[in-house]
Design a protein around this motif. Structure first.
Motif, mmCIF file in Angstrom:
data_model
loop_
_atom_site.group_PDB
_atom_site.id
_atom_site.type_symbol
_atom_site.label_atom_id
_atom_site.label_comp_id
_atom_site.label_asym_id
_atom_site.label_seq_id
_atom_site.Cartn_x
_atom_site.Cartn_y
_atom_site.Cartn_z
ATOM 1 N N GLY A 27 -16.306 -3.446 -9.678
ATOM 2 C CA GLY A 27 -15.976 -2.036 -9.493
ATOM 3 C C GLY A 27 -15.206 -1.463 -10.664
ATOM 4 N N ASN A 28 -15.292 -0.140 -10.807
ATOM 5 C CA ASN A 28 -14.675 0.545 -11.949
ATOM 6 C C ASN A 28 -13.594 1.542 -11.570
ATOM 7 O OD1 ASN A 28 -16.430 -0.701 -13.860
ATOM 8 N ND2 ASN A 28 -18.056 0.679 -13.177
ATOM 9 N N ASP A 29 -13.383 1.774 -10.281
ATOM 10 C CA ASP A 29 -12.374 2.740 -9.865
ATOM 11 C C ASP A 29 -11.057 2.029 -9.574
ATOM 12 O OD1 ASP A 29 -14.064 4.949 -10.118
ATOM 13 O OD2 ASP A 29 -14.890 4.636 -8.108
ATOM 14 N N GLY A 30 -10.053 2.813 -9.229
ATOM 15 C CA GLY A 30 -8.763 2.224 -8.911
ATOM 16 C C GLY A 30 -8.046 1.753 -10.156
ATOM 17 N N PHE A 31 -7.063 0.876 -9.954
ATOM 18 C CA PHE A 31 -6.266 0.352 -11.060
ATOM 19 C C PHE A 31 -5.617 -0.950 -10.624
ATOM 20 C CE2 PHE A 31 -3.537 2.938 -8.495
ATOM 21 C CZ PHE A 31 -2.279 2.360 -8.542
ATOM 22 N N GLY A 32 -4.949 -1.595 -11.543
ATOM 23 C CA GLY A 32 -4.242 -2.833 -11.208
ATOM 24 C C GLY A 32 -5.204 -3.933 -10.785
ATOM 25 N N TYR A 33 -4.924 -4.499 -9.634
ATOM 26 C CA TYR A 33 -5.712 -5.622 -9.123
ATOM 27 C C TYR A 33 -6.881 -5.170 -8.253
ATOM 28 C CZ TYR A 33 -1.606 -8.296 -10.596
ATOM 29 O OH TYR A 33 -0.590 -8.854 -11.330
ATOM 30 N N ASP A 34 -7.144 -3.867 -8.182
ATOM 31 C CA ASP A 34 -8.203 -3.337 -7.314
ATOM 32 C C ASP A 34 -9.562 -4.017 -7.502
ATOM 33 O OD1 ASP A 34 -6.328 -1.663 -6.225
ATOM 34 O OD2 ASP A 34 -7.197 0.198 -7.003
ATOM 35 N N PRO A 35 -9.973 -4.373 -8.730
ATOM 36 C CA PRO A 35 -11.297 -4.988 -8.895
ATOM 37 C C PRO A 35 -11.430 -6.406 -8.319
ATOM 38 C CG PRO A 35 -10.586 -3.965 -10.949
ATOM 39 C CD PRO A 35 -9.400 -3.985 -10.030
ATOM 40 N N ILE A 36 -10.318 -7.052 -7.967
ATOM 41 C CA ILE A 36 -10.421 -8.406 -7.412
ATOM 42 C C ILE A 36 -9.923 -8.488 -5.968
ATOM 43 C CG2 ILE A 36 -10.362 -9.595 -9.644
ATOM 44 C CD1 ILE A 36 -7.379 -10.289 -9.048
ATOM 45 N N PHE A 37 -9.497 -7.365 -5.379
ATOM 46 C CA PHE A 37 -8.997 -7.376 -4.004
ATOM 47 C C PHE A 37 -10.017 -6.778 -3.060
ATOM 48 C CE2 PHE A 37 -6.709 -5.716 -0.326
ATOM 49 C CZ PHE A 37 -5.983 -6.842 0.050
ATOM 50 N N GLU A 38 -10.466 -7.596 -2.099
ATOM 51 C CA GLU A 38 -11.405 -7.149 -1.073
ATOM 52 C C GLU A 38 -10.656 -7.081 0.258
ATOM 53 O OE1 GLU A 38 -14.946 -9.275 1.334
ATOM 54 O OE2 GLU A 38 -15.300 -9.135 -0.832
ATOM 55 N N PRO A 39 -10.453 -5.880 0.803
ATOM 56 C CA PRO A 39 -9.713 -5.761 2.057
ATOM 57 C C PRO A 39 -10.506 -6.320 3.236
ATOM 58 C CG PRO A 39 -10.533 -3.612 1.361
ATOM 59 C CD PRO A 39 -10.877 -4.580 0.273
ATOM 60 N N ASP A 40 -9.782 -6.863 4.222
ATOM 61 C CA ASP A 40 -10.427 -7.390 5.425
ATOM 62 C C ASP A 40 -11.315 -6.330 6.060
ATOM 63 O OD1 ASP A 40 -9.132 -9.812 5.116
ATOM 64 O OD2 ASP A 40 -7.686 -9.488 6.745
ATOM 65 N N GLY A 41 -12.491 -6.760 6.513
ATOM 66 C CA GLY A 41 -13.422 -5.857 7.182
ATOM 67 C C GLY A 41 -14.375 -5.152 6.241
ATOM 68 N N TYR A 42 -14.271 -5.428 4.943
ATOM 69 C CA TYR A 42 -15.134 -4.798 3.940
ATOM 70 C C TYR A 42 -15.776 -5.871 3.076
ATOM 71 C CZ TYR A 42 -12.903 -0.449 5.276
ATOM 72 O OH TYR A 42 -12.456 0.623 5.997
ATOM 73 N N ASP A 43 -16.908 -5.533 2.481
ATOM 74 C CA ASP A 43 -17.552 -6.453 1.547
ATOM 75 C C ASP A 43 -17.550 -5.888 0.137
ATOM 76 O OD1 ASP A 43 -19.405 -4.449 1.820
ATOM 77 O OD2 ASP A 43 -21.064 -5.749 2.433
ATOM 78 N N ILE A 44 -16.625 -4.942 -0.106
ATOM 79 C CA ILE A 44 -16.440 -4.368 -1.432
ATOM 80 C C ILE A 44 -14.952 -4.402 -1.782
ATOM 81 C CG2 ILE A 44 -18.494 -2.888 -1.334
ATOM 82 C CD1 ILE A 44 -16.640 -0.517 -0.639
#
Length: 192
Positions: A145-162
């Motif tokens: 992914g390209n949005d967000g910042f920080g650790y957003d590209p490696i964090f997948e929240p529970d209940g999501y597959d992105i």
């Protein structure tokens, strides 16, 4: 009460996220907008301490109602690292270097459980109130992914597959740690 609050940050991403969450209820004002050019040292050993240091600094030196936050990525297998040191985990504030260090340390670890935690310190009329938001998830093996910042590209929240970095700002704000903490803050402010 004037519908304006200082957010003790210069992070444009945070300002954008919070203003989107708050909408027209409050005008969020940055440190730059109050001509605060000092680098407020985050010397606390906890997220709560760092959030309080920043909000108390603004309240004491500028006599303004304000809020500040501190956020940490807490990874179970790394004894909740990087935690309070998330923004400078690699020794710098470079998001990519910090993320790369996490991925290196997690390379051979199968338990990838993690959480993002935000603590917000609000000071209104010289009284401090704390709010917390937590979102659980896991650390991906590779960034996505390209949005967000920080650790957003490696964090997948529970209940999501992105990852957070693959979500729209609106979707991320709805479930994120900062979004949850801000919901509590906004609920409190509406009740004043």
């Amino acid at each position: 009460m004037e519908n304006k609050l200082v957010f003790a940050t210069n992070n444009a991403h945070k300002l954008e996220e919070v203003q989107a969450k708050v909408g027209n209820i409050f005008k969020i004002v940055s440190l730059a907008e109050i001509n605060c050019n000092e680098d407020i040292a985050e010397t606390g050993l906890t997220l709560q301490e760092n959030a309080s240091i920043k909000s108390q600094y603004i309240n004491k030196n500028y006599n303004l109602n304000c809020f500040a936050d501190d956020t940490g990525l807490e990874i179970k297998a790394l004894n909740n690292e990087p935690g309070v040191f998330s923004a400078r985990y690699s020794g710098s504030r470079d998001f990519k270097h910090n993320m790369d260090l996490v991925l290196l340390k997690m390379r051979d670890i199968t338990d990838r459980a993690a959480r993002f935690r935000t603590v917000v310190s609000l000071i209104i009329d010289d009284k401090e109130i704390l709010f917390e938001g937590i979102v659980n998830g896991k650390i991906r093996e590779t960034p996505s992914g390209n949005d967000g910042f920080g650790y957003d590209p490696i964090f997948e929240p529970d209940g999501y597959d992105i990852t957070f970095a693959e979500m729209s700002l609106e979707d991320k704000n709805r479930i994120s740690h900062r979004g949850l903490a801000m919901e509590k803050l906004i609920g409190f402010l509406k009740g004043i």
